[in-house]
Design a protein around this motif. Structure first.
Motif, short mmCIF file in Angstrom:
data_model
loop_
_atom_site.label_atom_id
_atom_site.label_comp_id
_atom_site.label_asym_id
_atom_site.label_seq_id
_atom_site.Cartn_x
_atom_site.Cartn_y
_atom_site.Cartn_z
N PHE A 226 33.91 -87.56 -25.19
CA PHE A 226 34.39 -86.18 -24.99
C PHE A 226 35.86 -86.19 -24.61
O PHE A 226 36.68 -85.47 -25.20
CB PHE A 226 33.55 -85.52 -23.90
N HIS A 227 36.23 -87.02 -23.64
CA HIS A 227 37.60 -86.97 -23.15
C HIS A 227 38.57 -87.65 -24.11
O HIS A 227 39.75 -87.29 -24.16
CB HIS A 227 37.69 -87.62 -21.77
N ILE A 228 38.11 -88.64 -24.88
CA ILE A 228 38.97 -89.25 -25.90
C ILE A 228 39.40 -88.19 -26.90
O ILE A 228 40.59 -88.03 -27.22
CB ILE A 228 38.24 -90.40 -26.61
N VAL A 229 38.41 -87.46 -27.44
CA VAL A 229 38.72 -86.45 -28.46
C VAL A 229 39.54 -85.31 -27.85
O VAL A 229 40.46 -84.78 -28.48
CB VAL A 229 37.43 -85.94 -29.11
N TRP A 230 39.23 -84.94 -26.62
CA TRP A 230 40.00 -83.88 -25.97
C TRP A 230 41.45 -84.32 -25.76
O TRP A 230 42.39 -83.55 -26.02
CB TRP A 230 39.36 -83.50 -24.63
N THR A 231 41.65 -85.54 -25.32
CA THR A 231 43.01 -86.05 -25.10
C THR A 231 43.80 -86.10 -26.40
O THR A 231 45.00 -85.80 -26.42
CB THR A 231 42.95 -87.45 -24.47
N LEU A 232 43.12 -86.44 -27.49
CA LEU A 232 43.81 -86.55 -28.77
C LEU A 232 44.09 -85.20 -29.41
O LEU A 232 45.12 -85.01 -30.05
CB LEU A 232 42.97 -87.40 -29.73
N THR A 233 43.16 -84.25 -29.28
CA THR A 233 43.26 -83.00 -30.07
C THR A 233 43.39 -81.75 -29.24
O THR A 233 43.78 -80.71 -29.79
CB THR A 233 41.99 -82.86 -30.93
N ARG A 234 43.03 -81.77 -27.96
CA ARG A 234 42.98 -80.55 -27.13
C ARG A 234 42.04 -79.52 -27.76
O ARG A 234 42.28 -78.31 -27.65
CB ARG A 234 44.36 -79.95 -26.91
N SER A 235 41.02 -79.99 -28.43
CA SER A 235 40.06 -79.11 -29.11
C SER A 235 38.69 -79.28 -28.47
O SER A 235 38.10 -80.37 -28.53
CB SER A 235 39.99 -79.44 -30.60
N LEU A 236 38.17 -78.20 -27.85
CA LEU A 236 36.85 -78.25 -27.25
C LEU A 236 35.75 -78.39 -28.31
O LEU A 236 34.81 -79.17 -28.11
CB LEU A 236 36.62 -77.01 -26.40
N PRO A 237 35.80 -77.69 -29.44
CA PRO A 237 34.77 -77.91 -30.47
C PRO A 237 34.73 -79.35 -30.97
O PRO A 237 33.65 -79.93 -31.10
CB PRO A 237 35.18 -76.95 -31.59
N ALA A 238 35.89 -79.94 -31.24
CA ALA A 238 35.91 -81.32 -31.72
C ALA A 238 35.31 -82.26 -30.67
O ALA A 238 34.54 -83.18 -31.00
CB ALA A 238 37.34 -81.74 -32.05
#
Length: 769
Positions: free
Chosen positions: A149-161
């Motif tokens: 969750f936090h990897i994708v959030w850190t990379l994209t700032r996208s909650l859905p992703a």
């Protein structure tokens, strides 16, 4: 009348209340989904985080005690936990970090290391502290979800992703199965994702060089890299990913004319300290802890210690070489063990078994190489033609030392046989000569002549026998020695050359057939006198007529043991070839992304199959094919000079960076297996699977958020809600279909594919579900 109206009004209000409540719930859901899509609400962010964290923990702990017996490789790693707790030495193909962590789970859970873990299906009843080890693994397996969750959030700032990626890992059945048992896999997965998480944090604060957060991200990444390398060498793949990122970052800084060279050097030093020296220090420290913990030999005959050098063995209590005293100079009449001087060298060995009748050399006593210390490893050094004078088998008078250039015979006391070389070719390495042991009676000269003649006539060897048969004579050649130099115990490196054939006694590195040779090492006579495997040393030496000396000065230090352990681990790894029943269970890398084949883990009144969630595999495969097209499309737009708004451009840069590095991480954890000829199993794919799930979440999230570019806002919102809802429903339903394939389920009899509970969801015949 008024009372009647009031009552009627209350009834109307009562009927309308559920309607208003339903409308309020719909409104709240709509607002939540809007915040979810816009990724702007902190409340929505934490709600999604906690939902997936709870789901991850619950899915990993469910059925955690089933079965309450040893499952698959728990038999392997459970033994090692017990050895750590009891401080008993062992060696393994993997670094010790993960096994030490498993031992800590067991130690703090109250396990005393007494369970045998002898084989799968051994019950755990009556043993305390074993389940905490499963729980510890399950919690680290659950930790993949918040990390993802936090990897994708850190990379994209996208909650859905972030939510899509988390869902793909949460509901992946194979990952759950690997997380529920006492294995290294959940530990490896956790620290691989944690290392990549560190890379993402480094990237997110790259513009704030040398700030507290920047140093924190570097130190965190370095620590995680040290841990992942200490668990399995597969961790090297994520080390290479982080290394490539830092190398490119330094290259870009070096090419930036506005960046002073001193600043580049500061970054280089920081990277070396945090991403090379720190992980290496952790890695070496883990081996030091391993070395200090394991101080006892399993037994005096254990093969695991026997493959190590004498200096290494001297460190182990209860090992035959620990604090040994024995003669320094080898004499005629001495009883010795001869160990091959190479890595994992075998002992010269013979036993009361013969080569098969159907081959040349039939009925000759076998001479082999054996890894363990054994009574059959002892040989007595005889004069070329004299017999012992004393009743105890030793020579009378002053001891005569064995020197460079001497001719000797090697007598096997246990079977009363003498080492000889045949004119026949060896049975596996055909270019060498066969080595065998010939019956020989030291106490009866007449019987010796008779038995030699009978043996030679029956063996069709064509060799006339006498008390001094030339095929029994071996010339001693000390490496670097001169005439008169004496063979030294544990010091001299010696070749034994067959006198008539001028070939050298050697370990061919081949194995004898399991059926008649027990899979023991083949010992032959090689015409290549420069072959390093022709070198032997005297390890144990017994002679009551010689003075004994201590050998503690030969005991290896930690750094020597550290290097030797890695050489042994590499040697073991190189020998993990698919053979015997394993060749049918071995998987090939092309099978993994399409979920082509399952692997049965347990099938004794309770069946567990490592399969995975095929829907997730296939969705990930689709997005693995989409991603290169996606990257090429945006590269084309960039080259053609298409402009976007600053907000869209910033978001696109984040997504492109995430796609490139997640795809690279996937390929780095998948493609190398095509180059490996060792035995491979299904679980080798699961580190790559985690990265493909992250990549799917990133690309799917970006495509859904980009619907505003193609559709009106209302329709884009509706499409987003529907696609998101269908995606989550499909994952949950597929999890419902396949979860008990991985969790396991009770069975009445053996597996029957035509009468299986799961036969209706079997896509490939190779799915044994």
């Amino acid at each position: 009348m008024r009372d009647s109206e009031e009552v009627q009004g209350k009834r109307v209000v009562g009927r309308l209340a559920p309607v208003h409540q339903g409308a309020a719930m719909v409104t709240r859901l709509h607002n939540f989904m809007q915040h979810f899509r816009d990724s702007e609400s902190v409340h929505s962010w934490w709600c999604v985080w906690w939902v997936f964290l709870v789901a991850a923990v619950a899915s990993r702990l469910h059925y955690i005690t089933m079965p309450y017996k040893v499952v698959w490789d728990e038999a392997h790693f459970g033994k090692m936990v017990g050895w750590y707790i009891n401080r008993t030495f062992f060696t393994d193909v993997h670094p010790p970090g993960g096994k030490i962590l498993l031992a800590l789970f067991g130690y703090f859970g109250g396990y005393n290391g007494s369970h045998s873990f002898i084989s799968p299906n051994t019950p755990y009843d009556g043993f305390h502290g074993i389940m905490p080890m499963r729980v510890g693994c399950a919690l680290l397996g659950a930790g993949l979800v918040p990390l993802a969750f936090h990897i994708v959030w850190t990379l994209t700032r996208s909650l859905p992703a972030s939510a899509f990626a988390s869902a793909l890992i949460t509901f992946e059945v194979g990952t759950i199965t690997l997380s529920k048992f006492i294995l290294l896999d959940p530990l490896l997965f956790f620290f691989i994702l944690a290392s990549f998480h560190g890379l993402c944090l480094m990237h997110s604060v790259a513009h704030r060089s040398f700030s507290r957060e920047w140093w924190g991200s570097l130190l965190y990444t370095g620590v995680m890299l040290g841990f992942v390398m200490s668990i399995k060498f597969v961790g090297l793949f994520v080390v290479l990913v982080v290394g490539l990122y830092t190398a490119l970052d330094l290259w870009n800084k070096l090419g930036d004319l506005h960046c002073p060279l001193v600043n580049v050097l500061k970054h280089l030093v920081a990277y070396i300290l945090c991403l090379i020296i720190l992980p290496a220090t952790i890695y070496i420290t883990v081996f030091f802890i391993h070395d200090q913990l394991l101080v006892r030999a399993k037994s005096i005959h254990a093969a695991e210690e026997g493959i190590f050098s004498p200096g290494f063995q001297m460190k182990l209590k209860d090992n035959a070489l620990n604090n040994i005293t024995q003669p320094k100079d080898v004499a005629y009449g001495s009883i010795v063990t001869l160990k091959n001087n190479n890595l994992a060298g075998v002992y010269l060995h013979s036993h009361n078994l013969t080569y098969p009748e159907r081959i040349p050399g039939k009925n000759m006593q076998q001479v082999t190489g054996f890894s363990a210390k054994d009574v059959n490893n002892y040989f007595k050094i005889l004069f070329p033609e004299e017999d012992p004078d004393l009743a105890n088998g030793f020579y009378n008078g002053l001891p005569e030392l064995v020197s460079h250039g001497d001719w000797v015979r090697l007598y096997h006391p246990t079977t009363s046989a003498i080492l000889a070389c045949s004119k026949n070719k060896s049975l596996v390495t055909r270019k060498h000569r066969l080595i065998y042991a010939k019956p020989y009676n030291l106490t009866d000269v007449v019987e010796v002549v008779y038995s030699n003649n009978m043996f030679d006539s029956n063996s069709n060897s064509g060799v006339s026998s006498s008390l001094m048969s030339p095929w029994q004579l071996w010339k001693v050649h000390i490496e670097g020695g001169q005439p008169g130099d004496v063979v030294k115990t544990l010091d001299s490196r010696v070749k034994f050359l067959c006198v008539p054939y001028n070939c050298a006694l050697t370990w061919s590195k081949a194995k004898l057939p399991l059926m008649w040779g027990g899979g023991q090492a083949e010992v032959t006579c090689s015409n290549n006198l420069q072959d390093p495997y022709t070198m032997w040393m005297v390890e144990q030496h017994y002679n009551p007529y010689l003075k004994n000396y201590t050998y503690n000065h030969l005991k290896s230090g930690f750094l020597s043991r550290f290097v030797e352990t890695h050489r042994i681990m590499t040697w073991i790894n190189s020998r993990l070839k698919p053979e015997g029943p394993d060749r049918f269970n071995s998987h090939r890398p092309w099978m993994w992304p399409i979920c082509f084949k399952s692997q049965v883990w347990y099938d004794v009144n309770f069946r567990i199959v490592l399969l995975g969630n095929p829907l997730i595999f296939w969705i990930n495969l689709v997005f693995l094919l989409i991603t290169p097209v996606f990257l090429l499309y945006h590269y084309y737009r960039y080259k053609r000079g298409y402009d976007d708004t600053p907000q869209i451009e910033e978001k696109k840069e984040r997504v492109l960076f995430a796609c490139k590095w997640l795809l690279l991480a996937y390929l780095m954890h998948y493609i190398p297996f095509y180059t490996m000829d060792r035995i491979l199993y299904y679980h080798h794919y699961f580190p790559a699977l985690q990265f493909s799930s992250l990549l799917t979440g990133v690309v799917l999230g970006h495509l859904l958020e980009a619907l505003d570019s193609w559709l009106p806002s209302s329709k884009a919102n509706t499409a987003f809600y529907w696609v998101s809802g269908i995606f989550f429903v499909m994952l949950i339903y597929s999890f419902h279909l396949f979860c008990y394939v991985g969790y396991g389920h009770p069975t009445i009899s053996g597996f029957n594919p035509d009468n299986s509970t799961f036969k209706n969801i079997r896509v490939f015949d190779e799915w044994e579900i």
